[in-house]
Write a protein that holds these residues in place. Sequence first.
Motif, PDB file in Angstrom:
ATOM      1  N   THR A 252     -42.087  27.298  22.686  1.00  0.00           N
ATOM      2  CA  THR A 252     -41.491  26.799  21.441  1.00  0.00           C
ATOM      3  C   THR A 252     -39.986  27.014  21.497  1.00  0.00           C
ATOM      4  OG1 THR A 252     -43.473  27.284  20.136  1.00  0.00           O
ATOM      5  CG2 THR A 252     -41.414  27.016  18.935  1.00  0.00           C
ATOM      6  N   LEU A 253     -39.221  25.936  21.410  1.00  0.00           N
ATOM      7  CA  LEU A 253     -37.763  25.991  21.358  1.00  0.00           C
ATOM      8  C   LEU A 253     -37.318  25.892  19.910  1.00  0.00           C
ATOM      9  CD1 LEU A 253     -36.872  23.564  24.303  1.00  0.00           C
ATOM     10  CD2 LEU A 253     -37.124  26.057  24.378  1.00  0.00           C
ATOM     11  N   LYS A 254     -36.325  26.684  19.546  1.00  0.00           N
ATOM     12  CA  LYS A 254     -35.853  26.718  18.156  1.00  0.00           C
ATOM     13  C   LYS A 254     -34.337  26.656  18.124  1.00  0.00           C
ATOM     14  CE  LYS A 254     -36.184  29.306  13.818  1.00  0.00           C
ATOM     15  NZ  LYS A 254     -36.755  30.496  13.150  1.00  0.00           N
ATOM     16  N   ALA A 255     -33.795  25.777  17.287  1.00  0.00           N
ATOM     17  CA  ALA A 255     -32.350  25.647  17.103  1.00  0.00           C
ATOM     18  C   ALA A 255     -31.948  26.200  15.746  1.00  0.00           C
ATOM     19  CB  ALA A 255     -31.924  24.185  17.211  1.00  0.00           C
ATOM     20  N   PRO A 264     -27.204  21.699   9.398  1.00  0.00           N
ATOM     21  CA  PRO A 264     -27.356  20.520  10.271  1.00  0.00           C
ATOM     22  C   PRO A 264     -28.798  20.024  10.314  1.00  0.00           C
ATOM     23  CG  PRO A 264     -26.156  22.299  11.376  1.00  0.00           C
ATOM     24  CD  PRO A 264     -26.744  22.881  10.140  1.00  0.00           C
ATOM     25  N   ARG A 265     -28.926  18.753  10.664  1.00  0.00           N
ATOM     26  CA  ARG A 265     -30.225  18.181  11.000  1.00  0.00           C
ATOM     27  C   ARG A 265     -30.373  18.238  12.516  1.00  0.00           C
ATOM     28  NH1 ARG A 265     -30.066  12.336   8.611  1.00  0.00           N
ATOM     29  NH2 ARG A 265     -28.085  12.450   9.754  1.00  0.00           N
ATOM     30  N   TYR A 266     -31.622  18.396  12.987  1.00  0.00           N
ATOM     31  CA  TYR A 266     -31.861  18.557  14.413  1.00  0.00           C
ATOM     32  C   TYR A 266     -32.807  17.464  14.914  1.00  0.00           C
ATOM     33  CZ  TYR A 266     -30.020  23.204  13.407  1.00  0.00           C
ATOM     34  OH  TYR A 266     -29.230  24.248  12.990  1.00  0.00           O
ATOM     35  N   LEU A 267     -32.530  16.960  16.122  1.00  0.00           N
ATOM     36  CA  LEU A 267     -33.384  15.966  16.756  1.00  0.00           C
ATOM     37  C   LEU A 267     -33.568  16.345  18.223  1.00  0.00           C
ATOM     38  CD1 LEU A 267     -34.848  13.195  16.443  1.00  0.00           C
ATOM     39  CD2 LEU A 267     -32.756  12.147  17.335  1.00  0.00           C
ATOM     40  N   TRP A 268     -34.834  16.499  18.641  1.00  0.00           N
ATOM     41  CA  TRP A 268     -35.164  16.901  20.009  1.00  0.00           C
ATOM     42  C   TRP A 268     -35.704  15.704  20.790  1.00  0.00           C
ATOM     43  CZ3 TRP A 268     -34.593  21.974  21.740  1.00  0.00           C
ATOM     44  CH2 TRP A 268     -34.379  22.946  20.757  1.00  0.00           C
ATOM     45  N   TRP A 269     -35.434  15.669  22.097  1.00  0.00           N
ATOM     46  CA  TRP A 269     -36.046  14.668  22.949  1.00  0.00           C
ATOM     47  C   TRP A 269     -35.988  15.132  24.404  1.00  0.00           C
ATOM     48  CZ3 TRP A 269     -30.999  14.413  21.539  1.00  0.00           C
ATOM     49  CH2 TRP A 269     -30.063  14.113  22.526  1.00  0.00           C
ATOM     50  N   TYR A 293     -33.249  18.129  25.232  1.00  0.00           N
ATOM     51  CA  TYR A 293     -31.965  17.931  24.551  1.00  0.00           C
ATOM     52  C   TYR A 293     -32.181  18.028  23.038  1.00  0.00           C
ATOM     53  CZ  TYR A 293     -30.356  16.244  29.058  1.00  0.00           C
ATOM     54  OH  TYR A 293     -30.038  16.155  30.375  1.00  0.00           O
ATOM     55  N   VAL A 294     -31.181  18.600  22.354  1.00  0.00           N
ATOM     56  CA  VAL A 294     -31.235  18.689  20.899  1.00  0.00           C
ATOM     57  C   VAL A 294     -29.893  18.244  20.332  1.00  0.00           C
ATOM     58  CG1 VAL A 294     -30.592  21.150  20.926  1.00  0.00           C
ATOM     59  CG2 VAL A 294     -31.671  20.170  18.893  1.00  0.00           C
ATOM     60  N   LEU A 295     -29.948  17.398  19.339  1.00  0.00           N
ATOM     61  CA  LEU A 295     -28.761  16.947  18.613  1.00  0.00           C
ATOM     62  C   LEU A 295     -28.688  17.706  17.293  1.00  0.00           C
ATOM     63  CD1 LEU A 295     -26.443  14.929  17.804  1.00  0.00           C
ATOM     64  CD2 LEU A 295     -28.264  13.473  16.878  1.00  0.00           C
ATOM     65  N   ALA A 296     -27.570  18.386  17.033  1.00  0.00           N
ATOM     66  CA  ALA A 296     -27.314  19.032  15.738  1.00  0.00           C
ATOM     67  C   ALA A 296     -26.217  18.234  15.050  1.00  0.00           C
ATOM     68  CB  ALA A 296     -26.892  20.484  15.933  1.00  0.00           C
ATOM     69  N   GLU A 297     -26.485  17.805  13.812  1.00  0.00           N
ATOM     70  CA  GLU A 297     -25.557  16.882  13.153  1.00  0.00           C
ATOM     71  C   GLU A 297     -25.498  17.160  11.662  1.00  0.00           C
ATOM     72  OE1 GLU A 297     -24.808  12.096  13.310  1.00  0.00           O
ATOM     73  OE2 GLU A 297     -26.876  12.816  13.132  1.00  0.00           O
ATOM     74  N   ASN A 298     -24.280  17.171  11.122  1.00  0.00           N
ATOM     75  CA  ASN A 298     -24.085  17.224   9.670  1.00  0.00           C
ATOM     76  C   ASN A 298     -22.890  16.332   9.331  1.00  0.00           C
ATOM     77  OD1 ASN A 298     -21.735  18.642  10.104  1.00  0.00           O
ATOM     78  ND2 ASN A 298     -22.338  20.453   8.978  1.00  0.00           N
TER      79      ASN A 298
END
Length: 368
Positions: A252-255, A264-269, A293-298
């Motif tokens: 389990t990966l956690k950001a 932030p919102r997070y998106l994994w792929w 990969y994870v995108l952190a965005e606000n």
Amino acid sequence: FLRCGMMPVQPIKELWWFKIGASEERVYYYDPTSVDAALMKRAKRSSRDNTSLEIHPTHLSDEGEYKCRIVVWDNTGNSTEPSVPISKEARMMLKVNVPPEKVEITHLTSGRNLSLRCKSEGAKPPADILWTKTSPDGVETEIPDLSKTREIEPAGELYDTAEQIFYQLEENEMIAKISCVVRHHNTNTTIYKNITFVSPAIQNALKVTMQRFAEPVLYSSIENQDGQDNKAGLVKISADPGFKVPYNTSVTLKASAPGVYPEPRYLWWVGDQTGIAGRELHIDNLEEDKSYYVLAENPLGRVVLEVPVHITTSDYSQWNDSSRDGDVTVDDTTGGLDTGAIIGIVIGALIAVFFIGFAVWYWTIRDG
């Protein structure tokens, strides 16, 4: 200090103090001849006069309506007549104000764009918040009331006040001190919480390597008032049980982004798969090394992190393992021979007999 509001010239026979609630709760009783008793531990008769009540220290539960009752001796000016008791009452309200217990400030920077949030906790009534900026030469000015949001939330009988602002530093500003000023007028309390921005220094920023996203805006780290590095703007990744795991293990990966506001919102792929939104990514039965990969965005920007997960052992499933419960079974070769060994012995014996017979025949022919 609760003043009864009555200063009798006649001798006091009795003095009562009550707290008015569902019923009258006795707080204090005074009889000049025998009794001077506080029925509430923190209450006493004030030394200022004979009728005032002093409560120290005050608690929030002390708030409410109080009543004092004085009984005096009065003979209506006729000294020859016996004195008679006369009762008088007065009511008053006690309002307890509580200064802020805690003030904290969180922030996120993207270049010269700032997102700051200040929170005052545990005040009554709610505290006021304003923002100021101090220039390097010490001139403090109030930041205009622009792009500001305020929230007031009840916390029991107290209140929490939070205010968020978006602010952009000037291009020529190399250093600026931003202050959250919390004012509580009812208790004459002012609390400053400062942050100093020094020509945004980017730390631990990772560039975006995927072309599907726009040009990256990186989270930065800044220096706060006491000189300690504040890394609240950095996105952090954790893995359970770890980034290196045995074959066929679930991970389990956690950001997270502690202190970042807005959250932030997070998106994994991974690869070309469809992205999965959320703080966590659960990986079932990992069989090979992979990079996720994870995108952190606000609203202030975005950053993409590459998260490699490695296998520490190979796949042993094709092995013919005769062990069970951790105990290895070792075959006993002293109790007998298998079929292959017997055939080998027989063939070896035949070859030996052949060579012996040939040698006997050869020497017989030679001697004869």
